[in-house]
Motif scaffolding. Structure first.
Motif, PDB file in Angstrom:
ATOM      1  N   THR A 175      -5.784-116.768 -29.380  1.00 34.65           N
ATOM      2  CA  THR A 175      -4.772-116.335 -30.339  1.00 34.65           C
ATOM      3  C   THR A 175      -4.004-115.161 -29.751  1.00 34.65           C
ATOM      4  O   THR A 175      -4.609-114.276 -29.138  1.00 34.65           O
ATOM      5  CB  THR A 175      -5.411-115.905 -31.674  1.00 34.65           C
ATOM      6  OG1 THR A 175      -6.176-117.004 -32.211  1.00 34.65           O
ATOM      7  CG2 THR A 175      -4.343-115.508 -32.680  1.00 34.65           C
ATOM      8  N   TYR A 176      -2.702-115.172 -29.953  1.00 31.99           N
ATOM      9  CA  TYR A 176      -1.849-114.100 -29.443  1.00 31.99           C
ATOM     10  C   TYR A 176      -1.131-113.417 -30.598  1.00 31.99           C
ATOM     11  O   TYR A 176      -0.815-114.029 -31.615  1.00 31.99           O
ATOM     12  CB  TYR A 176      -0.789-114.649 -28.492  1.00 31.99           C
ATOM     13  CG  TYR A 176      -1.322-115.253 -27.230  1.00 31.99           C
ATOM     14  CD1 TYR A 176      -1.453-116.625 -27.096  1.00 31.99           C
ATOM     15  CD2 TYR A 176      -1.689-114.441 -26.148  1.00 31.99           C
ATOM     16  CE1 TYR A 176      -1.955-117.198 -25.936  1.00 31.99           C
ATOM     17  CE2 TYR A 176      -2.181-115.002 -24.977  1.00 31.99           C
ATOM     18  CZ  TYR A 176      -2.314-116.374 -24.887  1.00 31.99           C
ATOM     19  OH  TYR A 176      -2.811-116.923 -23.725  1.00 31.99           O
ATOM     20  N   ALA A 177      -0.825-112.155 -30.387  1.00 26.36           N
ATOM     21  CA  ALA A 177       0.084-111.467 -31.289  1.00 26.36           C
ATOM     22  C   ALA A 177       1.467-112.076 -31.121  1.00 26.36           C
ATOM     23  O   ALA A 177       1.840-112.514 -30.024  1.00 26.36           O
ATOM     24  CB  ALA A 177       0.123-109.973 -30.964  1.00 26.36           C
ATOM     25  N   ASP A 178       2.223-112.108 -32.199  1.00 31.05           N
ATOM     26  CA  ASP A 178       3.565-112.698 -32.133  1.00 31.05           C
ATOM     27  C   ASP A 178       4.440-112.005 -31.092  1.00 31.05           C
ATOM     28  O   ASP A 178       5.284-112.637 -30.460  1.00 31.05           O
ATOM     29  CB  ASP A 178       4.237-112.611 -33.510  1.00 31.05           C
ATOM     30  CG  ASP A 178       3.640-113.573 -34.514  1.00 31.05           C
ATOM     31  OD1 ASP A 178       3.861-113.373 -35.721  1.00 31.05           O
ATOM     32  OD2 ASP A 178       2.941-114.526 -34.090  1.00 31.05           O
ATOM     33  N   SER A 179       4.214-110.718 -30.908  1.00 29.47           N
ATOM     34  CA  SER A 179       5.050-109.936 -29.999  1.00 29.47           C
ATOM     35  C   SER A 179       4.883-110.333 -28.534  1.00 29.47           C
ATOM     36  O   SER A 179       5.752-110.029 -27.705  1.00 29.47           O
ATOM     37  CB  SER A 179       4.763-108.448 -30.173  1.00 29.47           C
ATOM     38  OG  SER A 179       3.395-108.169 -29.928  1.00 29.47           O
ATOM     39  N   VAL A 180       3.773-110.993 -28.200  1.00 30.03           N
ATOM     40  CA  VAL A 180       3.532-111.350 -26.797  1.00 30.03           C
ATOM     41  C   VAL A 180       3.446-112.860 -26.585  1.00 30.03           C
ATOM     42  O   VAL A 180       3.362-113.316 -25.440  1.00 30.03           O
ATOM     43  CB  VAL A 180       2.248-110.685 -26.269  1.00 30.03           C
ATOM     44  CG1 VAL A 180       2.287-109.173 -26.492  1.00 30.03           C
ATOM     45  CG2 VAL A 180       1.002-111.290 -26.886  1.00 30.03           C
ATOM     46  N   LYS A 181       3.482-113.617 -27.658  1.00 33.33           N
ATOM     47  CA  LYS A 181       3.337-115.067 -27.561  1.00 33.33           C
ATOM     48  C   LYS A 181       4.426-115.647 -26.672  1.00 33.33           C
ATOM     49  O   LYS A 181       5.596-115.320 -26.812  1.00 33.33           O
ATOM     50  CB  LYS A 181       3.404-115.666 -28.967  1.00 33.33           C
ATOM     51  CG  LYS A 181       2.832-117.056 -29.093  1.00 33.33           C
ATOM     52  CD  LYS A 181       2.800-117.482 -30.562  1.00 33.33           C
ATOM     53  CE  LYS A 181       1.873-116.609 -31.377  1.00 33.33           C
ATOM     54  NZ  LYS A 181       1.802-117.059 -32.789  1.00 33.33           N
ATOM     55  N   GLY A 182       4.016-116.503 -25.742  1.00 38.88           N
ATOM     56  CA  GLY A 182       4.961-117.118 -24.826  1.00 38.88           C
ATOM     57  C   GLY A 182       5.203-116.312 -23.562  1.00 38.88           C
ATOM     58  O   GLY A 182       5.806-116.816 -22.612  1.00 38.88           O
ATOM     59  N   ARG A 183       4.756-115.054 -23.556  1.00 30.60           N
ATOM     60  CA  ARG A 183       4.949-114.195 -22.382  1.00 30.60           C
ATOM     61  C   ARG A 183       3.625-113.803 -21.737  1.00 30.60           C
ATOM     62  O   ARG A 183       3.564-113.633 -20.516  1.00 30.60           O
ATOM     63  CB  ARG A 183       5.698-112.923 -22.775  1.00 30.60           C
ATOM     64  CG  ARG A 183       7.078-113.160 -23.348  1.00 30.60           C
ATOM     65  CD  ARG A 183       7.829-111.848 -23.518  1.00 30.60           C
ATOM     66  NE  ARG A 183       7.158-110.945 -24.464  1.00 30.60           N
ATOM     67  CZ  ARG A 183       6.768-109.703 -24.152  1.00 30.60           C
ATOM     68  NH1 ARG A 183       6.972-109.217 -22.938  1.00 30.60           N
ATOM     69  NH2 ARG A 183       6.183-108.937 -25.070  1.00 30.60           N
ATOM     70  N   PHE A 184       2.591-113.625 -22.540  1.00 33.88           N
ATOM     71  CA  PHE A 184       1.281-113.204 -22.039  1.00 33.88           C
ATOM     72  C   PHE A 184       0.313-114.378 -22.091  1.00 33.88           C
ATOM     73  O   PHE A 184       0.397-115.231 -22.981  1.00 33.88           O
ATOM     74  CB  PHE A 184       0.716-112.062 -22.890  1.00 33.88           C
ATOM     75  CG  PHE A 184       1.418-110.738 -22.744  1.00 33.88           C
ATOM     76  CD1 PHE A 184       2.652-110.624 -22.118  1.00 33.88           C
ATOM     77  CD2 PHE A 184       0.829-109.587 -23.246  1.00 33.88           C
ATOM     78  CE1 PHE A 184       3.284-109.398 -21.994  1.00 33.88           C
ATOM     79  CE2 PHE A 184       1.448-108.353 -23.122  1.00 33.88           C
ATOM     80  CZ  PHE A 184       2.675-108.259 -22.506  1.00 33.88           C
ATOM     81  N   THR A 185      -0.629-114.376 -21.138  1.00 35.56           N
ATOM     82  CA  THR A 185      -1.675-115.393 -21.109  1.00 35.56           C
ATOM     83  C   THR A 185      -3.028-114.719 -20.903  1.00 35.56           C
ATOM     84  O   THR A 185      -3.219-114.004 -19.914  1.00 35.56           O
ATOM     85  CB  THR A 185      -1.441-116.403 -19.981  1.00 35.56           C
ATOM     86  OG1 THR A 185      -0.160-117.030 -20.151  1.00 35.56           O
ATOM     87  CG2 THR A 185      -2.520-117.482 -19.993  1.00 35.56           C
ATOM     88  N   ILE A 186      -3.939-114.971 -21.829  1.00 34.84           N
ATOM     89  CA  ILE A 186      -5.300-114.448 -21.705  1.00 34.84           C
ATOM     90  C   ILE A 186      -6.174-115.547 -21.122  1.00 34.84           C
ATOM     91  O   ILE A 186      -6.001-116.734 -21.431  1.00 34.84           O
ATOM     92  CB  ILE A 186      -5.841-113.982 -23.084  1.00 34.84           C
ATOM     93  CG1 ILE A 186      -7.178-113.267 -22.932  1.00 34.84           C
ATOM     94  CG2 ILE A 186      -5.927-115.137 -24.073  1.00 34.84           C
ATOM     95  CD1 ILE A 186      -7.682-112.628 -24.238  1.00 34.84           C
ATOM     96  N   SER A 187      -7.101-115.170 -20.259  1.00 36.97           N
ATOM     97  CA  SER A 187      -8.024-116.136 -19.674  1.00 36.97           C
ATOM     98  C   SER A 187      -9.317-115.418 -19.328  1.00 36.97           C
ATOM     99  O   SER A 187      -9.395-114.190 -19.377  1.00 36.97           O
ATOM    100  CB  SER A 187      -7.412-116.799 -18.441  1.00 36.97           C
ATOM    101  OG  SER A 187      -7.146-115.843 -17.425  1.00 36.97           O
ATOM    102  N   ARG A 188     -10.305-116.207 -18.974  1.00 39.83           N
ATOM    103  CA  ARG A 188     -11.588-115.622 -18.626  1.00 39.83           C
ATOM    104  C   ARG A 188     -12.274-116.467 -17.564  1.00 39.83           C
ATOM    105  O   ARG A 188     -12.066-117.678 -17.480  1.00 39.83           O
ATOM    106  CB  ARG A 188     -12.475-115.492 -19.868  1.00 39.83           C
ATOM    107  CG  ARG A 188     -12.850-116.816 -20.513  1.00 39.83           C
ATOM    108  CD  ARG A 188     -13.484-116.588 -21.884  1.00 39.83           C
ATOM    109  NE  ARG A 188     -14.754-115.873 -21.773  1.00 39.83           N
ATOM    110  CZ  ARG A 188     -15.318-115.200 -22.764  1.00 39.83           C
ATOM    111  NH1 ARG A 188     -14.716-115.135 -23.944  1.00 39.83           N
ATOM    112  NH2 ARG A 188     -16.483-114.611 -22.593  1.00 39.83           N
ATOM    113  N   ASP A 189     -13.103-115.812 -16.772  1.00 43.31           N
ATOM    114  CA  ASP A 189     -13.934-116.461 -15.761  1.00 43.31           C
ATOM    115  C   ASP A 189     -15.339-115.953 -16.008  1.00 43.31           C
ATOM    116  O   ASP A 189     -15.708-114.872 -15.520  1.00 43.31           O
ATOM    117  CB  ASP A 189     -13.434-116.121 -14.367  1.00 43.31           C
ATOM    118  CG  ASP A 189     -14.194-116.858 -13.284  1.00 43.31           C
ATOM    119  OD1 ASP A 189     -13.670-116.952 -12.168  1.00 43.31           O
ATOM    120  OD2 ASP A 189     -15.315-117.323 -13.552  1.00 43.31           O
TER     121      ASP A 189
END
Length: 124
Positions: free
Chosen positions: A59-73
């Protein structure tokens, strides 16, 4: 003793990209819900993004949606935040957070462990 350590960030120009990392030590993150928050100058801390234990929910905040990508390893015990098309209003201290209680939430109060934060400054 669980520790979270952020890296990356720094000074970038508007429109640039940057990647933040959050490395955990002391406990495997494979069972943790992980999140990024940020706090701009003179502002309250705000939610940026959250990722579930397996990575299947994000889930992203609306302010960063489409610009930020969270991921994990999970094998590397590391979480990432890829930030593209950065804007001056993204200037903040970015902190990673974790909870091992299975709580998938945007509220900072559910996160038990926090990193010290890393500064991201976006110049116009």
């Amino acid at each position: 003793q669980v520790q979270l350590l952020e890296s990356g960030g720094g000074l970038v120009q508007a429109g640039d990209s940057s990647r933040l990392s959050c490395v955990a030590s002391g406990r495997s993150i494979s069972d943790a819900t992980m999140a990024w928050f940020r706090q701009g100058p003179g502002k309250e801390r705000e939610f940026v993004a959250v990722i579930s234990r397996s990575g299947s929910m994000i889930t992203y905040a609306d302010s960063v949606k489409g610009r930020f990508t969270i991921s994990r390893d999970n094998a590397r015990n590391t979480m990432y935040l890829e930030m593209n098309s950065l804007k001056p209003e993204d200037t903040s201290v970015y902190s990673c957070a974790a909870n091992w209680q299975g709580k998938y939430a945007q509220l900072d109060s559910v996160y038990d462990y926090w990193g010290q934060g890393t500064q991201v400054t976006v110049s116009s």
